[in-house]
Structure formats: structure tokens, C-alpha cells
Design a protein around this motif. Structure first.
Motif, PDB file in Angstrom:
ATOM      1  N   ARG A 144      33.164  32.813  43.585  1.00  0.00           N
ATOM      2  CA  ARG A 144      34.165  33.314  43.665  1.00  0.00           C
ATOM      3  C   ARG A 144      35.299  33.649  43.360  1.00  0.00           C
ATOM      4  N   HIS A 145      36.394  32.551  43.018  1.00  0.00           N
ATOM      5  CA  HIS A 145      36.817  32.327  42.477  1.00  0.00           C
ATOM      6  C   HIS A 145      37.744  31.709  41.579  1.00  0.00           C
ATOM      7  N   LEU A 165      39.995  41.497  32.943  1.00  0.00           N
ATOM      8  CA  LEU A 165      39.446  41.327  33.759  1.00  0.00           C
ATOM      9  C   LEU A 165      37.961  41.990  34.154  1.00  0.00           C
ATOM     10  N   GLU A 166      37.323  42.499  32.767  1.00  0.00           N
ATOM     11  CA  GLU A 166      35.654  43.215  32.816  1.00  0.00           C
ATOM     12  C   GLU A 166      35.791  41.681  32.306  1.00  0.00           C
ATOM     13  N   ILE A 202      36.829  37.275  43.343  1.00  0.00           N
ATOM     14  CA  ILE A 202      35.993  38.431  43.164  1.00  0.00           C
ATOM     15  C   ILE A 202      36.468  39.446  43.670  1.00  0.00           C
ATOM     16  N   GLY A 203      37.190  39.641  44.931  1.00  0.00           N
ATOM     17  CA  GLY A 203      37.607  40.489  45.547  1.00  0.00           C
ATOM     18  C   GLY A 203      38.360  41.576  45.504  1.00  0.00           C
ATOM     19  N   VAL A 235      32.070  36.402  33.982  1.00  0.00           N
ATOM     20  CA  VAL A 235      31.889  35.129  33.616  1.00  0.00           C
ATOM     21  C   VAL A 235      31.791  34.519  35.773  1.00  0.00           C
ATOM     22  N   MET A 236      32.699  35.338  36.831  1.00  0.00           N
ATOM     23  CA  MET A 236      32.049  35.019  37.572  1.00  0.00           C
ATOM     24  C   MET A 236      31.098  35.250  38.260  1.00  0.00           C
ATOM     25  N   THR A 237      30.444  36.726  37.979  1.00  0.00           N
ATOM     26  CA  THR A 237      28.988  36.997  37.964  1.00  0.00           C
ATOM     27  C   THR A 237      28.368  36.120  37.596  1.00  0.00           C
TER      28      THR A 237
END
Length: 145
Positions: free
Chosen positions: A102-103, A89-90, A118-119, A95-97
Motif C-alpha cells: 500500500r506504500h 497513477l494507473e 494507495i489512499g 503495481v500496488m494491487t
């Protein structure tokens, strides 16, 4: 923690649309399911893209309401970043940031196996922090008695 832990908790169901669906249909799907993005899969179920509310807004800003009758394929992101159940998850959060999305679809053997937002990642991190806090509080109470 891994993506598989999130999928186990939230489930692997993913709302999808076809690249041939029109944007009006896409809007109805997003509204019906109270979601902000969906995965686009072809007739064989293969990942074709992803489309979000942001994509719709940008398309309307460029072309106006005429976009509503265009195919989803004209506004979707075709170069989709994906992850696997084994992704940490880290790493996924980074990667998302960095990618400013966000998906992320979860893939197993080139097949869609889930969708992580991201939620979902933030909620998981908050839960981890609460468990750590409770453990430390319990330790402190035990040590002081």
C-alpha cells in the motif's frame, strides 16, 4: 495523471527511520505521525527498505514481544518497489494491487522524493471522477436549455 501531481498536492515530506532503530522506536514513530508505514533510510539518506504495521504484526506472531528490541532492519522489506514522479497513477495502482502493498517511495536520482499510498491514489481517482461528473452534468444542463 502522474505521481508528481500527487506529490505536488500532498507534499514531499516523508517520515523515515533508520535500519538500526529498534522496533519499539518504530512503533513510537508510527503512532506519533498516525501512519501505517515508513521508509527506512541509511545514514547517507539512501533507501534501505520500507516497514509497515503488517511487518510488525508478522514479526510479533513469529517471535513475540522480544522483537520490540530488535533492529528495524530485521523486519523491514529490503526489496522495495519504487516509482518516479513521471509514473502514471494507473500503472502505480496496478503495481500496488498486484504486489499487495500500500506504500511506494518516490525516487529521483536514487534519492527519496516522497511517498505515495494507495489512499492517495484512490483519493486522486475519486477527485477525477467528481470533476468528470460535474462536467457532464454541466454539459447536459447546457444542452437541454
Amino acid at each position: 495523471m502522474h505521481v508528481s501531481d500527487l506529490i505536488r498536492t500532498k507534499g514531499a515530506d516523508v517520515v523515515t527511520v533508520s535500519p538500526e532503530d529498534d522496533v519499539r522506536t518504530l512503533l513510537a514513530v508510527l503512532a506519533e505521525h498516525h501512519i501505517g508505514a515508513t521508509v527506512v533510510v541509511d545514514a547517507d539518506g539512501a533507501l534501505a527498505g520500507i516497514v509497515s504495521e503488517r511487518d510488525i504484526v508478522r514479526a510479533i506472531a513469529r517471535r513475540g514481544a522480544a522483537i520490540l528490541s530488535d533492529a528495524v532492519s530485521t523486519i523491514m522489506t529490503a526489496d522495495v518497489k519504487t516509482c518516479t514522479p513521471q509514473t502514471h497513477l494507473e500503472e502505480l495502482s496496478r503495481v500496488m494491487t498486484d504486489g499487495r502493498f500500500r506504500h511506494v517511495p518516490v525516487m529521483v536520482d536514487d534519492r527519496l522524493a516522497g511517498l505515495v499510498s494507495i489512499g492517495d491514489v484512490v483519493k486522486s481517482r475519486i477527485t477525477e471522477l467528481e470533476v468528470e461528473r460535474d462536467s457532464l452534468s454541466s454539459y447536459i444542463r447546457t444542452a437541454s436549455t
